[in-house]
Design a protein around this motif. Structure first.
Motif, PDB file in Angstrom:
ATOM      1  N   GLN A 188       0.819  -1.217   0.000  1.00 10.48           N
ATOM      2  CA  GLN A 188       0.000   0.000   0.000  1.00 10.48           C
ATOM      3  C   GLN A 188       0.851   1.264   0.000  1.00 10.48           C
ATOM      4  OE1 GLN A 188      -2.906   0.678  -0.666  1.00 10.48           O
ATOM      5  NE2 GLN A 188      -4.221  -1.053  -0.205  1.00 10.48           N
ATOM      6  N   MET A 189       2.143   1.127   0.272  1.00 13.39           N
ATOM      7  CA  MET A 189       3.033   2.299   0.258  1.00 13.39           C
ATOM      8  C   MET A 189       3.455   2.675  -1.162  1.00 13.39           C
ATOM      9  SD  MET A 189       5.705   1.296   3.261  1.00 13.39           S
ATOM     10  CE  MET A 189       5.253   1.277   4.992  1.00 13.39           C
ATOM     11  N   ASP A 193       3.281   9.423  -1.564  1.00 10.96           N
ATOM     12  CA  ASP A 193       4.379  10.405  -1.610  1.00 10.96           C
ATOM     13  C   ASP A 193       5.506  10.111  -0.639  1.00 10.96           C
ATOM     14  OD1 ASP A 193       3.409  11.878  -3.601  1.00 10.96           O
ATOM     15  OD2 ASP A 193       2.832  13.640  -2.418  1.00 10.96           O
ATOM     16  N   GLY A 194       5.150   9.808   0.601  1.00 10.38           N
ATOM     17  CA  GLY A 194       6.163   9.651   1.641  1.00 10.38           C
ATOM     18  C   GLY A 194       6.957   8.366   1.547  1.00 10.38           C
ATOM     19  N   TYR A 195       6.465   7.393   0.767  1.00 14.28           N
ATOM     20  CA  TYR A 195       7.056   6.046   0.789  1.00 14.28           C
ATOM     21  C   TYR A 195       7.377   5.528  -0.607  1.00 14.28           C
ATOM     22  CZ  TYR A 195       4.943   6.832   5.249  1.00 14.28           C
ATOM     23  OH  TYR A 195       4.602   7.427   6.439  1.00 14.28           O
ATOM     24  N   TYR A 196       7.223   6.365  -1.584  1.00 14.58           N
ATOM     25  CA  TYR A 196       7.421   5.970  -2.985  1.00 14.58           C
ATOM     26  C   TYR A 196       8.892   5.648  -3.250  1.00 14.58           C
ATOM     27  CZ  TYR A 196       7.373   6.496  -8.099  1.00 14.58           C
ATOM     28  OH  TYR A 196       7.505   6.297  -9.454  1.00 14.58           O
ATOM     29  N   THR A 197       9.131   4.523  -3.929  1.00 13.64           N
ATOM     30  CA  THR A 197      10.521   4.165  -4.271  1.00 13.64           C
ATOM     31  C   THR A 197      10.663   3.861  -5.763  1.00 13.64           C
ATOM     32  OG1 THR A 197      10.054   1.858  -3.735  1.00 13.64           O
ATOM     33  CG2 THR A 197      11.049   3.184  -1.993  1.00 13.64           C
ATOM     34  N   GLY A 198       9.671   4.212  -6.557  1.00 17.78           N
ATOM     35  CA  GLY A 198       9.775   3.956  -7.993  1.00 17.78           C
ATOM     36  C   GLY A 198       9.467   2.531  -8.383  1.00 17.78           C
ATOM     37  N   GLY A 199       8.875   1.765  -7.459  1.00 17.20           N
ATOM     38  CA  GLY A 199       8.497   0.387  -7.775  1.00 17.20           C
ATOM     39  C   GLY A 199       9.451  -0.639  -7.205  1.00 17.20           C
ATOM     40  N   PHE A 475      13.495  19.447   5.297  1.00 19.19           N
ATOM     41  CA  PHE A 475      12.547  18.925   6.284  1.00 19.19           C
ATOM     42  C   PHE A 475      11.394  18.294   5.523  1.00 19.19           C
ATOM     43  CE2 PHE A 475       8.655  19.592   8.888  1.00 19.19           C
ATOM     44  CZ  PHE A 475       8.979  18.767   9.939  1.00 19.19           C
ATOM     45  N   ARG A 476      11.247  16.990   5.678  1.00 22.94           N
ATOM     46  CA  ARG A 476      10.170  16.266   4.998  1.00 22.94           C
ATOM     47  C   ARG A 476       9.256  15.672   6.055  1.00 22.94           C
ATOM     48  NH1 ARG A 476      15.108  14.366   2.407  1.00 22.94           N
ATOM     49  NH2 ARG A 476      15.257  15.084   0.232  1.00 22.94           N
ATOM     50  N   ILE A 477       7.972  15.918   5.936  1.00 25.85           N
ATOM     51  CA  ILE A 477       7.023  15.379   6.927  1.00 25.85           C
ATOM     52  C   ILE A 477       5.811  14.822   6.199  1.00 25.85           C
ATOM     53  CG2 ILE A 477       6.041  17.707   7.351  1.00 25.85           C
ATOM     54  CD1 ILE A 477       5.570  16.746  10.294  1.00 25.85           C
ATOM     55  N   TYR A 478       5.419  13.598   6.559  1.00 27.90           N
ATOM     56  CA  TYR A 478       4.361  12.905   5.829  1.00 27.90           C
ATOM     57  C   TYR A 478       3.335  12.315   6.795  1.00 27.90           C
ATOM     58  CZ  TYR A 478       7.980  12.992   2.218  1.00 27.90           C
ATOM     59  OH  TYR A 478       8.949  13.387   1.333  1.00 27.90           O
ATOM     60  N   ASN A 479       2.063  12.579   6.512  1.00 31.28           N
ATOM     61  CA  ASN A 479       1.013  11.815   7.185  1.00 31.28           C
ATOM     62  C   ASN A 479       1.077  10.398   6.628  1.00 31.28           C
ATOM     63  OD1 ASN A 479       0.087  14.019   8.602  1.00 31.28           O
ATOM     64  ND2 ASN A 479      -1.586  14.468   7.193  1.00 31.28           N
TER      65      ASN A 479
END
Length: 748
Positions: A188-189, A193-199, A475-479
């Protein structure tokens, strides 16, 4: 033009496939001959995995990938280390024979099939590619989020967030990919946006059995990979006895990932030659299946036969030639011929890691200086309290910020949320990165953080830390998605890749961290010991008894303290904004990295007692212990030491009753325990009687930990009665219990 699936495989590729099958089979035969009966979780029956991984790596290198990060379970791990990662037989066998050199400074080590490895490979096309195999515990699939978090961090820090440059590969078992919920959390990640790794490429070694459980008892779905449909990830089904088809699938999957940046699954149906491990008899539970397996040739023999019967004359010659080579190589290995380890060049984040050292007990005698200059304080504070001209914040939020500015201008003080954001801002100003995630962290569960504002007209977000003049860091912050296990694993992996990033995970309520308990037990508490890997991930866990019931009171402080030993992590329960600031900055100031577990306030987020004056940010560092500022030493007859929220309840009563005979001492850091500082205060208040006070039940909180680990002074314990549940769900009962603790303190 890429090859079509139906095209015949050219001779050089057939040779490569056969070579990889040879290596895979030879390794297992060698171990079976040399280490009879030793657990090794062999790949026998699934050796085509080696040819498939080789194809993924070579194809990836030809399509811009510079690094492959692999996570896998035990089955086939040693084979992958030898034949994909290039770890020498000698290194692997030193672990079998117990002669591997442990780092003498620390470490209990771990079993051979859990260890990680890194190498640098030259592909047949002369491309250089970095390979990483993550260390993992026995908990199936627990490594998955760590791999994707690690890949995301490397992409951010090394490849300017170009995800085509780094490829995560997860190798699953069929039973675990279907049965372990963490796989779904990680899936599900894939587009968030916060967890995308390009597949991610998911390679399933489908040996149709999980330990002793048949697949019809292991899942309700048609395929073990049916969950891929949740994100429309394609699934390629292939047979391990057809290595050419498997290699073609591996190449297609890799090209697909590079072109469409999607997750993709390869489901390779094969079998498991032995039991769950080599000392196990599989006939106990699958007699018929294992009768068939016993007679079945291995994938190498199947492929040699195929080439001899169907190949061109060249392929037939190749098969005969490689058959001889196979047995010669096997004999050479048995004769202990030495291999040369692959050359390796450290990447920038690894060089940063190498410049750090492991901690010593003396490091915790006193915290390092983490003060910010007055000029930098003003720079960060001003940036936090403004927004773009064309941005219209919600009126209620605007008032919150105006109140913070007023507090600063009239009293030179900042509140808890501002102290926290000041820490992130000062790190970003220094050129360090800060990453935070968790459920609803942008606003904060208790509407206190407001790190990201929303425009009331068009919903546009504004990151308050995005416009600090001169800041080089980000600074990156993700819900986060509604996950603890997966998200905490991702953040651990992110912190594992880059020691110059402060990585934080916040639980919505502290006790929700129990959803990520496997990550805490196996990785956070023990990773440095088991795998010699430091990690500075910080957990913010809201904690405190306010009558919100059993699920919203306790972050289970006692569990974390029970896991503390050998300086493995830092556990804090902080009461002031400036001390939180210093604790967070200290994470990247130390010449080592430690996980930080902070019991965060809920009700006290806005308590005036938690506010700090500017001078507390511009001087000194973290205070492990805070003495009573009001105490008049000769008059003190009783000392109550405590941590966290209970301090404010006690201080309120102390002031109200004007009790000069009582001193209240705050323990801001419970582990490593500041015994020396406390012993100094014991001398100071030598005539007083001492008590530990906590609001948690007696069998919870820090009481048991203190009684076991802090015996150099005498003290009593005041707490709630022992309880099976963390707290009452009735507001009146809570108020009565809390009042009893306070009354006991002031009447004892």
């Amino acid at each position: 033009m890429e090859d079509k699936f139906s095209d015949p495989v050219p001779l050089d590729k057939q040779k490569r496939i056969l070579e990889k099958l040879n290596q895979g089979v030879m390794f297992e035969k060698f171990l079976h001959t040399k280490y009879v009966g030793q657990k090794r979780f062999s790949l026998e029956g699934g050796e085509t995995t080696i040819a498939a991984l080789d194809a993924i790596i070579n194809t990836a290198a030809g399509h811009d990938v510079q690094e492959v990060v692999i996570g896998m379970a035990h089955r086939g791990r040693l084979n992958v280390l030898a034949n994909i990662m290039g770890k020498t037989y000698e290194q692997i066998f030193s672990e079998f024979e117990g002669t591997a050199k442990m780092d003498q400074t620390m470490g209990s080590g771990d079993v051979k099939y859990h260890m990680g490895y890194g190498s640098e490979l030259q592909t047949p096309d002369n491309k250089t590619i970095h390979l990483k195999l993550m260390p993992n515990p026995s908990h199936l699939e627990a490594v998955d989020p760590v791999v994707v978090g690690f890949a995301r961090a490397k992409a951010d820090v090394m490849y300017k967030s170009d995800f085509d440059k780094i490829l995560p590969v997860l190798i699953h078992g069929d039973a675990s990919v279907a049965g372990q919920g963490i796989v779904y959390e990680v899936l599900q990640m894939c587009n968030l946006d916060g967890y995308y790794t390009g597949g991610t490429i998911h390679f399933v070694i489908n040996n149709q059995i999980g330990f002793t459980t048949d697949f019809d008892d292991a899942r309700s779905s048609d395929y073990c990979t049916s969950l891929a449909a949740a994100v429309q990830a394609p699934v390629l089904h292939c047979n391990g006895d057809d290595p050419e088809a498997v290699v073609k699938c591996a190449e297609i999957a890799t090209r697909f990932r590079q072109k469409f940046n999607s997750d993709v699954f390869i489901d390779m149906v094969c079998y498991r030659r032995h039991g769950h491990n080599e000392g196990d008899d599989p006939k106990f539970t699958q007699p018929h299946m294992y009768e068939l397996i016993e007679k079945h040739p291995n994938p190498r023999e199947v492929y040699v036969k195929y080439l001899l019967e169907n190949g061109e004359s060249d392929a037939r010659e190749l098969a005969k030639e490689m058959e001889k080579k196979f047995w010669a190589d096997l004999q050479e290995r048995l004769d202990d011929v030495k291999q040369n380890p692959l050359p390796y060049h450290y990447q920038q984040p690894e060089i940063w890691w190498k410049s750090l050292r492991h901690a010593t007990p003396e490091d915790f005698d006193q915290s390092p200086g983490t003060a910010i200059s007055g000029e930098n304080f003003n720079t960060v504070f001003k940036a936090l309290m403004k927004w773009p001209e064309d941005f219209k914040p919600l009126r209620k939020v605007e008032k919150i910020l105006q109140d913070k500015i007023k507090l600063f201008e009239t009293e030179r003080k900042v509140d808890w949320a501002t102290g926290e954001l000041m820490a992130y801002g000062s790190l970003v100003l220094e050129g360090k990165d800060v990453r935070m995630s968790g459920q609803d962290v942008r606003r904060g569960t208790f509407s206190h953080r407001h790190a990201v504002l929303r425009d009331e007209v068009n919903d546009k977000p504004y990151n308050r830390l995005s416009d600090i003049p001169g800041a080089k860091g980000e600074f990156r912050i993700y819900n986060s998605l509604l996950s603890e296990y997966g998200v905490l694993g991702f953040e651990y992996g992110y912190a594992l890749a880059n020691p110059n990033a402060l990585v934080l995970w916040e639980a919505q309520f502290g006790d929700f961290s129990n959803g990520g308990q496997i990550m805490i037990d196996q990785f956070i508490a023990a990773g440095e010991q088991k795998w010699n890997r430091m990690n500075g991930v910080a957990l913010l866990l809201p904690h405190g008894y306010e009558g919100q019931g059993p699920e919203h009171s306790s972050a289970r402080l006692e569990r974390f303290l029970q896991m503390c030993a050998e300086l493995n992590m830092v556990v804090t329960n902080i009461t002031t904004a400036s001390n939180l600031f210093h604790a967070l900055c200290r994470q990247l100031t130390w010449p080592f990295r430690k996980p930080l577990i902070n019991m965060s306030p809920k009700a006290n987020l806005r308590h005036p007692g938690a506010f700090s004056v500017v001078e507390e940010f511009t001087s000194g560092g973290f205070k492990e212990v805070i003495d009573d500022p009001r105490a008049e030493t000769p008059k003190v007859k009783k000392v109550f030491f405590c941590s966290g929220k209970i301090y404010f309840d006690l201080a309120e009563r102390q002031q109200k009753d004007d009790r000069k005979d009582i001193a209240l001492i705050r323990i801001e850091q419970l582990y490593p325990f500041p015994a020396k500082q406390l012993e100094e205060l014991y001398k100071k208040y030598s005539r007083a009687t001492w008590f530990w006070v906590q609001e948690e039940p007696q069998n919870m909180g820090a009481a048991t930990f203190l009684q076991t680990n802090f015996k150099s002074i005498n003290y009593g314990v005041i707490s709630r009665q022992p309880s099976a549940s963390t707290a009452t769900g009735f507001a009146k009962v809570h108020a009565q219990e809390q009042a009893e603790i306070i009354d006991t303190v002031f009447s004892i």
